[in-house]
Design a protein around this motif. Structure first.
Motif, short mmCIF file in Angstrom:
data_model
loop_
_atom_site.label_atom_id
_atom_site.label_comp_id
_atom_site.label_asym_id
_atom_site.label_seq_id
_atom_site.Cartn_x
_atom_site.Cartn_y
_atom_site.Cartn_z
N TRP A 129 9.54 -7.14 1.33
CA TRP A 129 9.16 -6.56 0.05
C TRP A 129 7.65 -6.39 -0.05
O TRP A 129 7.17 -5.42 -0.66
CB TRP A 129 9.68 -7.41 -1.09
N ALA A 130 6.88 -7.30 0.54
CA ALA A 130 5.42 -7.14 0.54
C ALA A 130 5.00 -5.91 1.32
O ALA A 130 4.07 -5.20 0.93
CB ALA A 130 4.76 -8.39 1.12
N VAL A 169 3.66 1.53 -0.64
CA VAL A 169 3.58 2.38 -1.83
C VAL A 169 2.14 2.50 -2.31
O VAL A 169 1.69 3.58 -2.72
CB VAL A 169 4.49 1.82 -2.94
N SER A 170 1.39 1.41 -2.25
CA SER A 170 0.02 1.42 -2.76
C SER A 170 -0.99 2.02 -1.79
O SER A 170 -2.12 2.30 -2.18
CB SER A 170 -0.41 -0.02 -3.10
N TRP A 185 4.81 6.92 -3.24
CA TRP A 185 6.06 6.42 -3.79
C TRP A 185 7.29 6.90 -3.02
O TRP A 185 8.35 6.28 -3.09
CB TRP A 185 6.20 6.85 -5.26
N THR A 221 5.71 -2.83 -0.99
CA THR A 221 4.67 -2.65 -2.00
C THR A 221 3.35 -2.20 -1.38
O THR A 221 2.63 -1.38 -1.98
CB THR A 221 4.47 -3.95 -2.77
N ARG A 222 3.04 -2.71 -0.19
CA ARG A 222 1.81 -2.27 0.48
C ARG A 222 1.92 -0.81 0.90
O ARG A 222 0.93 -0.06 0.86
CB ARG A 222 1.56 -3.15 1.71
N ALA A 246 0.71 -7.87 5.00
CA ALA A 246 2.05 -8.07 4.43
C ALA A 246 2.82 -9.04 5.31
O ALA A 246 2.80 -8.93 6.54
CB ALA A 246 2.81 -6.75 4.32
#
Length: 473
Positions: A178-179, A185-186, A192, A182-183, A174
């Motif tokens: 924001w990256a 969360v995944s 989440w 998202t990383r 990342a």
């Protein structure tokens, strides 16, 4: 000569006539006054929301008062929750350790030489039978792994998948805030709810900071300022000192918030169950309340971070505003838009100094001391602890790289005559690969965006406080 009409015909006697008690009558209790002529004392209004909380206040007003308090708390909690994912992503980028030699690892496969190999001629002939003409057969075998005294494989690089702990996000995946969100969360170990780690502690810290700092400022003003001195405006050093004192008093909460965000969300790797458990463990294992406040790895970064941040917020706009071409006396009440622009410009220039100090402070906060167990963070951290602010700055600049995300070299498959199989593509040789200066400015783009939003809100929303917490990003 006509006479004026008399007004006696228009007189009407009052409904309640006066009565006189004869002097020889026995004394009796006076009649209670007529309710229509009673006077009632009005209670002074309360300074909080203009409500009266005396004993005669109807219950509806008390209900409305507490409803307003709850609504204000929920609004602040909601605004903090909106900005919390970006704060979590920025903090994880700041504490992530990206070594410069991340990809310079021993190859998983090494070509074994002819010496020391117990290979028969029959095996060579069988292998060469299936090789295309003109291509010499090569024999590659897995290289032996380094093991410790207990037989466990030693981790030699942060890029090794087999030895990476399951709770750590792969390093260098990342680049932006924001990256990282998202990383996070995944990632299988987070989920989440991970972008809201430390939300309650952050909300409590911000509420206390907003309410205690003005009180500290008033106390300092009463001590150092005289009413007969005639200051047009209080000196600029008073708000700076009040910010430093308040932030220092709340530094244990900031330490707890940082560790709650940094720790893994997997239950079996969690160090702390919540903010109270984190605070109690830190006090018990890391030198008590005195160590929490005055340990050199916590005290000096706190003073530097809060002092520089308050200086850029209070002093820099006053130094920049007179040089914008609108006269030497530019203030928020006379030139609101110019003053807002000076604040944004001062905030952007101040980020060049405050962000590296904030990064160092976060990395020193996740280092445990005393008898405490090491913190299992969800991102890669430096295995060797830092020895202070200067040591952390030096090692970040000299040990780490800034070209995120890290791209693994891909292997090119070439077949045919004279071709080779398994040639690695060379990694791009950028100047960011040889310096860690980019690691000191993680979250810079998000901060600049937040400052721009503050300027637009101040320009179109008047002179009211419209930052709403955006400046804390």
């Amino acid at each position: 000569m006509s006479t004026s009409p008399s007004l006696r015909d228009l007189y009407s006697p009052p409904s309640h006539s006066w009565t006189f008690v004869p002097p020889n009558a026995a004394p009796s209790k006076p009649n209670p006054p007529n309710p229509s002529y009673q006077w009632s004392a009005r209670s002074s209004p309360s300074p909080i929301l203009g409500l009266s909380l005396d004993a005669g206040t109807p219950p509806a007003h008390i209900t409305f008062f507490f409803r307003s308090i709850v609504a204000s708390a929920l609004m602040h909690y909601s605004s903090t929750a909106l900005a919390m994912p970006l704060e979590v992503g920025k903090l994880l980028l700041q504490i992530q350790w990206v070594p410069r030699d991340a990809l310079s690892t021993p190859s998983d496969t090494e070509e074994q030489g002819e010496d020391g190999e117990d290979l028969s001629d029959t095996t060579n002939e069988e292998d060469s039978y299936f090789v295309e003409p003109g291509v010499s057969p090569t024999h590659k075998y897995p290289a032996p792994k380094l093991v410790d005294d207990d037989g466990y494989v030693v981790r030699t690089s942060v890029m090794e998948e087999g030895t990476r702990p399951e709770y750590i996000i792969p390093v260098g995946t990342a680049k932006s805030t924001w990256a990282m969100v998202t990383r996070l969360v995944s990632f299988r170990g987070e989920g989440w709810f991970s972008p809201w780690k430390g939300l309650f502690t952050t909300c409590i810290h911000d509420v206390l900071l907003l309410n205690i700092q003005p009180s500290v400022d008033n106390v300092l003003s009463s001590f150092f300022l005289s009413s007969s001195h005639g200051f047009y405006r209080p000196p600029l050093w008073l708000p700076v000192v009040s910010h430093i004192i308040t932030s220092f008093a709340l530094s244990p909460l900031d330490l707890v918030r940082t560790r709650l965000i940094a720790q893994s969300s997997m239950p079996r790797y969690k160090n702390y169950a919540g903010p109270l458990d984190a605070l109690s463990q830190i006090i018990f294992h890391e030198g008590g309340l005195t160590g929490t406040y005055f340990h050199p790895h916590l005290f000096f970064p706190t003073i530097l971070d809060t002092g520089l941040r308050a200086f850029t917020h209070v002093v820099l706009p006053s130094l920049i505003a007179p040089h914008l071409g609108f006269g030497p006396h530019v203030a928020a009440d006379t030139h609101p838009i110019v003053w807002a622009f000076a604040e944004v410009l001062g905030g952007c220039l101040g980020l060049l100094v405050t962000l590296p100090i904030e990064t160092v402070r976060r990395r020193l906060q996740i280092q445990t001391r005393g008898a405490a167990k090491p913190l299992r963070t969800c991102v890669e951290t430096r295995p060797v602890p830092y020895n202070g602010v200067v040591d952390a700055l030096w090692h970040i600049l000299t040990e780490e790289r800034s070209d995120l995300p890290i791209k693994r070299p891909r292997k090119q498959k070439k077949g045919g005559l004279g071709g080779s199989e398994g040639d690695d593509e060379e990694e791009s040789d950028s100047w960011l690969r040889h310096t860690g200066i980019g690691q000191l400015y993680r979250g810079l783009g998000m901060r600049l965006t937040a400052n721009t939003i503050v300027f637009l809100l101040a320009s179109f929303g008047g002179t009211e406080e419209v930052d709403g917490g955006w400046a804390e990003l």
